[in-house]
Scaffold this active site. Structure first.
Site, PDB file in Angstrom:
ATOM      1  N   SER A  39       0.821  -1.221   0.000  1.00  0.00           N
ATOM      2  CA  SER A  39       0.000   0.000   0.000  1.00  0.00           C
ATOM      3  C   SER A  39       0.854   1.270   0.000  1.00  0.00           C
ATOM      4  CB  SER A  39      -0.889  -0.011   1.243  1.00  0.00           C
ATOM      5  OG  SER A  39      -1.664   1.169   1.272  1.00  0.00           O
ATOM      6  N   GLY A  46      -4.153   3.623   0.979  1.00  0.00           N
ATOM      7  CA  GLY A  46      -5.125   3.616   2.067  1.00  0.00           C
ATOM      8  C   GLY A  46      -6.309   4.532   1.797  1.00  0.00           C
ATOM      9  N   GLY A  56       0.972  11.532   5.003  1.00  0.00           N
ATOM     10  CA  GLY A  56      -0.198  11.871   5.817  1.00  0.00           C
ATOM     11  C   GLY A  56      -1.469  11.193   5.320  1.00  0.00           C
ATOM     12  N   CYS A 114      -3.036   4.846  12.206  1.00  0.00           N
ATOM     13  CA  CYS A 114      -3.584   6.212  12.190  1.00  0.00           C
ATOM     14  C   CYS A 114      -3.933   6.667  13.597  1.00  0.00           C
ATOM     15  CB  CYS A 114      -4.863   6.312  11.387  1.00  0.00           C
ATOM     16  SG  CYS A 114      -5.008   5.139  10.119  1.00  0.00           S
TER      17      CYS A 114
END
Ligand SMILES: Cc1cc2nc3c(=O)[nH]c(=O)nc-3n(C[C@H](O)[C@H](O)[C@H](O)COP(=O)(O)O)c2cc1C
Length: 302
Positions: free
Chosen positions: A21, A46, A72, A129
């Site tokens: 990913s 993601g 981010g 996260c």
């Protein structure tokens, strides 16, 4: 190449090599560089239930044997992906895994439900996260929160669920066991290791976010250690990643206990890397009389 076939989560795959990913987009650009029929699966960037902007400023820094990134988790949001990317992704000759993120347990569940559609074969849940409701610590650093996310995603989706662990913890096995107990079908590890890069002329951090995630060959020994520890402790399959650049790196991860292996940063250095890595794995199997690559999983003599 029949000796490279694997079955991961009940899904037949052409090889144990999976695109990681954040380094393969949604696979569409990669099709020009890699014969995707040879690649086991691709894990997309993601996705959150709504679009995320990502961080400002410098977001990538090269380091010794690796790189730092602080993207981010910028992404267009699951609804946009479903409408604009998935129709093309479905035409790719490989399996697609949707990697997903959220800022609360509810957001993870919402995203999992959205992504449970034909064309997506499994969910990979990134628990690195920050939890905005519980003070900003990453879900993946606390066994209870990691389990809560896993259970919520399992309840919201009928797809196989891979939970992707963060290495930024003291006891990786406790997190792995917590997500297994909460119903995870597999575990992938590792995500990036937190680091800093400094510009000594300005005495400032190079990255706009100050800290970033370290990936690439520099992290391979840490990843191998964690794959080995976790695969001995859980009864679900483990997908290993971190610094894989060659076919023999894949062999190392499989010997440590991984039944599939992801390739990340290598794709950024060379978009054709996964094709080469699959070919090198094939050659290694031939040279070492390995008729079925699954035979080497967990064979580390330690
Ligand atoms: C630029 C970049 C973006 C990433 N984005 C994601 C992401 O969206 N979701 C995720 O689970 N991991 C993400 N990762 C982590 C990778 O999937 C992988 O876990 C990590 O880079 C270690 O593997 P590698 O050394 O082969 O790159 C990202 C990594 C990089 C370098």
């Amino acid at each position: 190449m029949s000796h490279l076939n694997v079955n991961f989560l009940g899904i037949p795959m052409a090889s144990p090599v999976i695109g990681a990913s954040g380094t393969v987009g949604f696979g569409l650009e990669l099709a020009d560089y890699v014969d995707l029929k040879k690649v086991g699966a691709l894990s997309g960037k993601g996705l959150a239930p709504t679009p995320w902007m990502g961080n400002n400023g410098v977001r990538i820094a090269e380091t010794t044997s690796g790189m730092l990134n602080c993207i981010g988790l910028e992404n267009p949001g699951a609804p946009y992906f479903l409408e604009h990317y998935l129709p093309e992704v479905k035409k790719l000759p490989t399996i697609f895994i949707a990697n997903m993120v959220g800022k609360s347990v509810e957001e993870y569940a919402e995203c999992a439900a959205m992504l449970t559609v034909p064309g997506i074969s499994a969910l990979e849940v990134n628990i690195s996260c920050p939890n905005v409701k519980v003070g900003g610590a990453a879900f993946g650093t606390n066994p209870k929160q990691a389990a809560a996310v896993t259970k919520a995603v399992k309840d919201a989706s009928s797809l196989p669920v891979i939970v992707k662990l963060s290495p930024n913890v003291t006891d990786i096995v406790s997190i792995a066991k917590a997500v297994e107990d909460a119903g995870a079908d597999a575990i992938s590890l590792i995500n990036t290791l937190l680091g800093i890069s400094i510009d000594i002329r300005t005495r400032k951090p190079i990255l706009g976010n100050i800290t970033g995630g370290l990936s690439g060959p520099a992290i391979k020994p840490v990843a191998l250690r964690m794959v080995w520890q976790v695969s001995k402790a859980v009864h679900i399959p483990v997908c290993g990643l971190g610094g894989v650049m060659t076919g023999t790196d894949v062999v190392e991860f499989m010997m440590a206990g991984a039944s599939t292996v992801q390739v990340g940063t290598a794709n950024l250095a060379d978009p054709s890397a996964m094709g080469r890595i699959v070919n090198e794995l094939d050659e290694w199997c031939d040279k070492n009389n390995v008729r079925d690559v699954n035979e080497i999983v967990g064979t580390l003599k330690a």
